[in-house]
Design an enzyme around this catalytic site. Structure first.
Site, mmCIF file in Angstrom:
data_model
loop_
_atom_site.group_PDB
_atom_site.id
_atom_site.type_symbol
_atom_site.label_atom_id
_atom_site.label_comp_id
_atom_site.label_asym_id
_atom_site.label_seq_id
_atom_site.Cartn_x
_atom_site.Cartn_y
_atom_site.Cartn_z
ATOM 1 C CB CYS A 63 -35.760 -49.294 102.379
ATOM 2 S SG CYS A 63 -36.434 -47.899 101.483
ATOM 3 N NE ARG A 64 -34.245 -43.146 106.495
ATOM 4 C CZ ARG A 64 -34.758 -41.923 106.361
ATOM 5 N NH1 ARG A 64 -35.630 -41.462 107.221
ATOM 6 N NH2 ARG A 64 -34.388 -41.154 105.365
#
Length: 98
Positions: A63-64
């Site tokens: 993810c980020r």
């Protein structure tokens, strides 16, 4: 929960290892660039799309920053999947994107 750094993932890809990468960011985040070959399954859809995953394979969750992929990893692990969370997420990724 098993973890791997972004650098370790990049090194394995550069060495030609095939990794099954699942990017759990939202579609608009992925549009800005993802790891080549990664499959986008937004976190909110993981539960509904986990039947697309093979329990005999290992998956690297991205993810980020590593938070959402950590939640996805914990959930999938509890369902019997073999998963690794990429710590630091795309913020730490220095490799190619597509």
């Amino acid at each position: 929960m098993k973890t791997m750094t972004a650098k370790e993932v990049e090194t394995q890809l550069n060495e030609g290892k095939t990794l099954n990468i699942i990017d759990v960011r939202e579609t608009d985040e992925v549009a800005a660039g993802k790891i080549p070959g990664a499959v986008n399954i937004p976190l909110g859809l993981v539960e509904f799309r986990m039947n697309e995953l093979d329990k005999s394979k290992e998956y690297v969750m991205v993810c980020r920053s590593g938070g959402r992929s950590g939640r996805a990893s914990q959930f999938l692990e509890s369902q019997g999947y073999n998963v690794i969370n990429m710590a630091g997420g795309m913020l730490d990724w220095e490799g190619k994107t597509e």
